[in-house]
Each structure stands twice: as structure tokens, then as C-alpha cells.
Write a protein that holds these residues in place. Structure first.
Motif, short mmCIF file in Angstrom:
data_model
loop_
_atom_site.label_atom_id
_atom_site.label_comp_id
_atom_site.label_asym_id
_atom_site.label_seq_id
_atom_site.Cartn_x
_atom_site.Cartn_y
_atom_site.Cartn_z
N TRP A 75 0.83 -1.22 0.00
CA TRP A 75 0.00 0.00 0.00
C TRP A 75 0.86 1.26 0.00
N ARG A 76 1.95 1.18 0.78
CA ARG A 76 2.86 2.33 0.83
C ARG A 76 3.39 2.66 -0.57
N GLN A 77 3.69 1.61 -1.32
CA GLN A 77 4.20 1.83 -2.69
C GLN A 77 3.09 2.30 -3.62
N ASP A 78 1.87 1.75 -3.45
CA ASP A 78 0.72 2.18 -4.28
C ASP A 78 0.51 3.68 -4.13
N LYS A 79 0.65 4.11 -2.89
CA LYS A 79 0.38 5.51 -2.54
C LYS A 79 1.34 6.49 -3.20
N ILE A 80 2.55 6.02 -3.53
CA ILE A 80 3.50 6.92 -4.17
C ILE A 80 3.69 6.57 -5.65
N GLY A 81 2.89 5.60 -6.12
CA GLY A 81 2.85 5.35 -7.56
C GLY A 81 3.86 4.34 -8.10
N THR A 82 4.51 3.57 -7.21
CA THR A 82 5.49 2.58 -7.69
C THR A 82 4.76 1.45 -8.44
N PRO A 83 5.09 1.24 -9.72
CA PRO A 83 4.26 0.29 -10.49
C PRO A 83 4.50 -1.19 -10.15
N TYR A 84 5.71 -1.53 -9.67
CA TYR A 84 5.97 -2.96 -9.42
C TYR A 84 6.61 -3.18 -8.06
N CYS A 85 6.15 -4.23 -7.36
CA CYS A 85 6.79 -4.66 -6.12
C CYS A 85 7.36 -6.05 -6.35
N ILE A 86 8.58 -6.24 -5.89
CA ILE A 86 9.25 -7.53 -6.07
C ILE A 86 9.45 -8.13 -4.69
N THR A 87 8.84 -9.27 -4.44
CA THR A 87 8.88 -9.85 -3.10
C THR A 87 9.74 -11.11 -3.07
N VAL A 88 10.64 -11.10 -2.10
CA VAL A 88 11.48 -12.28 -1.85
C VAL A 88 10.80 -13.07 -0.72
N ASP A 89 10.45 -14.33 -0.98
CA ASP A 89 9.73 -15.11 0.04
C ASP A 89 10.39 -16.49 0.23
N SER A 90 9.71 -17.37 0.93
CA SER A 90 10.36 -18.65 1.24
C SER A 90 10.60 -19.48 -0.03
N GLN A 91 9.74 -19.31 -1.01
CA GLN A 91 9.92 -20.02 -2.28
C GLN A 91 11.23 -19.60 -2.97
N THR A 92 11.59 -18.32 -2.76
CA THR A 92 12.83 -17.80 -3.36
C THR A 92 14.03 -18.61 -2.87
N LEU A 93 13.96 -19.01 -1.58
CA LEU A 93 15.08 -19.73 -1.00
C LEU A 93 15.23 -21.11 -1.65
N VAL A 94 14.11 -21.62 -2.16
CA VAL A 94 14.13 -22.96 -2.77
C VAL A 94 14.56 -22.88 -4.24
N ASP A 95 13.91 -21.95 -5.01
CA ASP A 95 14.14 -22.01 -6.47
C ASP A 95 14.63 -20.70 -7.09
N ARG A 96 15.03 -19.77 -6.27
CA ARG A 96 15.51 -18.45 -6.75
C ARG A 96 14.52 -17.77 -7.71
N THR A 97 13.23 -17.86 -7.34
CA THR A 97 12.22 -17.06 -8.06
C THR A 97 11.64 -16.03 -7.08
N VAL A 98 11.07 -14.96 -7.62
CA VAL A 98 10.44 -13.93 -6.77
C VAL A 98 9.04 -13.64 -7.32
N THR A 99 8.22 -12.98 -6.46
CA THR A 99 6.90 -12.56 -6.93
C THR A 99 6.98 -11.13 -7.42
#
Ligand code: ATP
Length: 541
Positions: free
Chosen positions: A491-515
């Protein structure tokens, strides 16, 4: 949401999030001057960069939009703000760049003659014209309140007043009616003076000379720097007509009533092109630039329904112009159905080059016709330099015609902010609905292109996020945030207009992918870490 509300909200959103601040705010501010905060400076720079890239960089004699009448070249310039005062004599600004204003003898306040609005109100035989400076939403209320006061009536007596339907500006009244005008800040009629000319150029003094010999002006437009350098550009680049010269820079106008946030400021930035072409082709180029400039605003996200291209009436044309069209936007501070100018596209004919070349010339060298006054002297003193162009293929010598798309960087920024501001309903975890702001800025102009967010501050996620952040940061302005719940961070990013958020999560630790989450659709998808830079680049450039 009422119009007034929307503008109030946008102004406070801009302040709270660092888009815009009032200049010298801690000293009470200075009317008509605005500072751009950490986000605003990025937004405006991105708008200017997009203009520079789209209008200047992507053209040369080999690569031009297919809609252009022929191929053409573009070059850039960066000229000084203070120029020789004679420039402004020849451009017409010294004699003609003025607005009409009226002063109130009682309050000493000053208003623009063509902008002060009001309505006729009568009680019995007495009819007065009540003016107001209230925002459109409150105009009627303000007029009614002041008319009641003038006629010494109470609110319950409102029926005794007759309000004429039409809202008029002061310049539409007959001269004889001016004595019946109630100024916007007084209780007496007839306190406004007759209209007087007021030159909008800021005057200054150059060097140690404090008298009129040292007098100079801050430029009220960037265009003249281009005209006076026409010969330098042609000689130094060997560029051939048709070509354009682009310039972005500050301009200054001592506006009588700066208002509507940054829309009418006293210091602002312009993005101007002077496009030089053969006179026989100028009508085609005029059409081309009108369409091309309108499309630019649409491509960057302004809604077609809120944009229009308006051709000036004959009596509206500036002294130099043989045709002008304005690109206008339905800014939310205007009453419904009204539009404000974003950019003017003017067909200036050969006015400027001719004007700057007239003057004290050796007649043998003079290739141009000089207009003489009754005494046989040149009407004004130009540089006397030959500003004609010789086509080296046809040997034809002529004064090029000029098409001028002249845009305001601050008005464009304001329009993009107005367009982007969106309130949406969000569900809180406790089931309560509340609204939040999303700034739907086009990715090309958004201050931050992406935010990198580790889901939690442990398990090696911050380290991977920092690695992605580092790779992106080399190319774009990106944000890193590891504080608070992930939803809040989105929401903080939506509020300032950032078009993309890249999230590092537990899946990243397994297969080096992000959301990756997209701001407006809130759609999410996964990609490999090594594809992130290319993916963001593809979407924001
Ligand atoms: P207006 O009629 O609104 O005063 P203008 O017709 O005088 O504008 P131009 O001289 O054509 O404006 O200037 C080109 C552009 O520069 C305008 O379309 C606008 O975007 C911008 N501009 C002009 N004056 C101002 C101002 N006072 N504040 C912010 N931008 C301005």
C-alpha cells in the motif's frame, strides 16, 4: 467526492508524500512559487526525460514517425535565462506581453480583469455585479452571502434577491456597468479601478549598473533563445530544414493571480520546440505537431475524455501567430465542462526570425525586407544579422516558417498527478472498510520503478533482496523496504505510484524465483531472479 475536496486531498497527498511543497513554507510561503520534494523531483524529471527522449532523441533524418510529412532532424539547446534586453523588444514581449488588471482602492488587492468572475444580483430596482474569488464549488454561496450583506438582508430574505443565471468575467461588462461592481474583498461597489496594463516580465539589473542601462528581464519563455541562436545552430551542425530545436528550462512570469496549485506559477519550466520548415510545408507541419503532441499525453496516461485540442479563434491569436491550437485538460479544480491549457502549438510564420534580423543593416548585405515606420526608420531594432536559410540543394534562400509546440513541465506534472490520484476501498483485517490512495502513474514517469521487499527480515531473505535491489539500482530508481507487514508495504508503494513490487519469500530460498506484483491490477506472477532486471526494463521504459 466534490471537486474542491479532490484538489484539497491531492494537495495534501502531494505534501505528505514529498511530491510538492510550498516554497519558503517556514516563512509563510511565497505565492506562486513551489518546490518539488524527493518524489516530485523524480516525477517531473521523468516527464522532462520522456519528452526529451520522445521529441528529440528518437528523431533524425533516418528515423521519424510515419505520420510526419517528411523526415526531419532534431537538435537541443540550453540558453540563458537573462538575455540581451533587445531580444524582448523584437519578440514583442516588451510592448505586448501584459495582462489587464484592476486594483481595489479599498483593499489594495489586485485582480486579473479577464479572470475575475461574478453575477448580476438585484433587489428591486437596484442591480449590482457581485464578484468572487471563491473556488467554483463555492462561487454561488459566496455571491449570495455578500449580496445579502450588501443589501443589508438576512439569510431568510434570500427570496428578495434575483440572481441572473450567467457567470461572467469582468472584461465582459460594458464600461458603464463597472461602477456597479462589488469587488471580491469589499462591501462597497465601485472600488475597482479601470483595467490597466501590467507587463508580466520580471525585471532585474545586470552588473554594477543600477540604472536603466543595466535593466534586463528574466525570460518569460525559452523560445527566444532558440531564435537568436538559429544561425549558430545551422552553421555549427550543417543541419538542413526541416528541423527542430528542443529546449527545456525555467521561465518566469509575474502572474497577477497565481492559483490552482502549480497550474499558474510565477516560476515554472517549459519544454519547447521551435520547428523550422519551408513556408510551403508549414501548414502540414502544424497539423503534424498538433496531433503528435496530443498523442504524447495520451500515451503517458492522460484520459482521452479529459483532453481536447482547441483551435484558437481569430481574435485570440497572439500578435505573431497565424494559427494556434491548445491542448487542454479537464483539471479537477475547474468547473465541469471547462478545460485548462497544457500546451500551445503555434504556427508563428516567419515572425521571429524576421523580427530578430531586421534593423541596422548595411543595405547591400540586407537580404530581408525591413518594415519602416512613417519616419522611414525600422519599426524596431533587430540584430541586423542575416537569419535567412539557404537550401544547398535548390539554392533557394528563404526565412523558414516556425511551428512551436510549447508545453509546461509543471502543468504536465500537475495533470499527470490529477489523473493518477485514485481512492479505492480496501478491506481491513478487522472487516472494516477504509479507503486508500493509489497513484496510477504511467510506469515511465513514476518516481520509483519498483520496490524490493523481503517477506521477513530473516532466513537470508534481506540478503537476496539486497542483491536484487543492487542490480536494479544500477538502471532505475528503486526502493527497498523491509519494515512492517507485506500488505502495508504494498500500500505504501501504491500511494507513491510505484508500479511494481518484487517480493522475496520462502519459495525464493528454494528455487531463486520472486513474486512481482503490479500496482493497478494487483496481479502477481513469479519469475527467476536473473530475469528481474530485464522484466522491469521491458515494462517501464
Ligand atoms: P495561459 O493562457 O494559461 O496563461 P499561455 O497561453 O500564456 O498560458 P504560453 O505562453 O503558450 O502560455 O506558454 C506555453 C506553456 O507554458 C503553457 O501551455 C503552460 O503549460 C506553460 N505556462 C505558461 N504560463 C505558465 C504559468 N504561469 N505557470 C505554469 N505554467 C505555465
Amino acid at each position: 467526492m466534490t471537486v474542491e475536496n479532490l484538489m484539497d486531498k491531492l494537495v495534501s497527498h502531494c505534501k505528505a508524500n514529498g511530491f510538492m511543497f510550498q516554497s519558503s513554507e517556514i516563512y509563510g510561503g511565497l505565492n506562486g512559487f513551489w518546490d518539488y520534494g524527493p518524489l516530485g523531483v523524480e516525477l517531473k524529471r521523468n516527464i522532462k526525460d520522456a519528452w526529451w527522449k520522445d521529441m528529440y532523441q528518437s528523431h533524425n533524418e533516418l528515423a521519424c514517425p510515419p505520420s510526419a510529412p517528411s523526415t526531419y532532424d532534431m537538435v537541443g539547446l540550453d540558453c540563458t535565462i537573462i538575455m540581451h534586453p533587445q531580444v524582448w523588444k523584437c519578440s514583442g514581449h516588451y510592448d505586448l506581453f501584459h495582462d489587464f488588471m484592476v486594483d481595489c482602492r479599498k483593499t489594495k488587492k489586485r485582480y486579473r480583469f479577464d479572470q475575475l468572475r461574478g453575477r448580476w444580483v438585484s433587489q428591486g430596482p437596484q442591480r449590482i455585479f457581485v464578484t468572487t474569488m471563491a473556488e467554483p464549488e463555492q462561487e454561488q454561496e459566496d455571491i449570495a452571502r455578500r449580496a445579502l450583506k450588501f443589501f443589508n438582508l438576512r439569510s431568510k430574505d434570500i427570496e428578495r434577491l434575483t440572481f441572473e443565471e450567467r457567470v461572467l468575467t469582468l472584461d465582459k461588462l460594458d464600461e458603464a456597468d463597472r461602477a456597479k461592481v462589488l469587488g471580491p474583498d469589499t462591501d462597497e461597489i465601485g472600488s475597482l479601478t479601470d483595467p490597466r496594463e501590467f507587463n508580466l516580465m520580471f525585471k532585474t539589473y545586470v552588473g554594477a549598473l543600477s540604472g536603466e542601462e543595466g535593466a534586463a528581464f528574466l525570460r518569460p519563455e525559452t523560445a527566444q533563445g532558440i531564435f537568436v541562436n538559429f544561425k549558430n545552430v545551422v552553421d555549427s551542425t550543417r543541419i538542413r530544414v526541416p528541423f527542430g530545436v528542443a529546449q527545456v528550462g525555467k521561465s518566469f512570469r509575474n502572474e497577477i493571480t497565481p492559483r490552482n496549485f502549480t497550474f499558474r506559477s510565477r516560476e515554472f519550466e517549459q519544454m519547447e520546440i521551435e520547428f523550422f520548415c519551408h513556408p510551403s510545408q508549414s501548414a502540414n507541419w502544424y497539423q503534424y505537431w498538433r496531433n503528435r503532441r496530443l498523442q504524447w499525453y495520451k500515451d503517458l496516461g492522460l484520459d482521452s475524455d479529459r483532453l481536447r485540442l482547441r483551435e484558437h479563434e481569430q481574435d485570440e491569436l497572439s500578435h505573431y501567430s497565424c494559427g494556434t491550437a491548445d491542448i487542454e485538460y479537464a483539471f479537477p479544480f475547474l468547473p465541469p465542462g471547462e478545460y485548462g491549457e497544457l500546451e500551445g502549438i503555434a504556427h508563428r510564420g516567419d515572425f521571429d526570425l524576421r523580427s530578430h534580423s531586421e534593423g541596422k543593416l548595411d543595405p547591400k548585405k540586407r537580404p530581408l525586407e525591413v518594415e519602416l515606420d512613417e519616419q522611414g526608420s525600422p519599426k524596431h531594432r533587430g540584430s541586423g544579422k542575416d537569419l535567412t536559410y539557404r537550401d544547398d540543394l535548390t539554392n533557394e534562400r528563404f526565412i523558414p516558417h516556425v511551428i512551436e509546440p510549447s508545453a509546461g513541465a509543471d502543468r504536465a506534472t500537475l495533470a499527470f498527478l490529477c489523473q493518477a490520484y485514485t481512492e479505492i476501498q480496501s478491506s481491513e483485517s478487522n472487516g472494516k472498510f477504509e479507503s486508500r490512495v493509489v497513484m496510477r502513474l504511467h510506469p515511465r514517469i513514476a518516481p520509483y520503478k519498483a520496490a524490493v521487499l523481503p517477506l521477513v527480515k530473516k532466513d537470508g531473505m534481506p540478503e537476496i533482496a539486497a542483491e536484487i535491489y543492487g542490480a536494479l539500482k544500477k538502471k532505475f530508481n528503486v526502493f527497498y523496504d523491509e519494515k512492517s507487514a507485506i500488505g502495508k508495504r504494498y500500500w505504501r508503494q501504491d500511494k507513491i505510484g510505484t508500479p511494481y513490487c518484487i517480493t522475496v519469500d520462502s519459495q525464493t530460498l528454494v528455487d531463486r524465483t520472486v513474486t512481482i506484483r503490479e500496482r493497478d491490477s494487483m496481479e502477481q506472477w513469479r519469475i527467476g531472479i536473473d530475469q528481474v532486471v530485464a522484466e522491469i526494463e521491458k515494462r517501464v521504459c
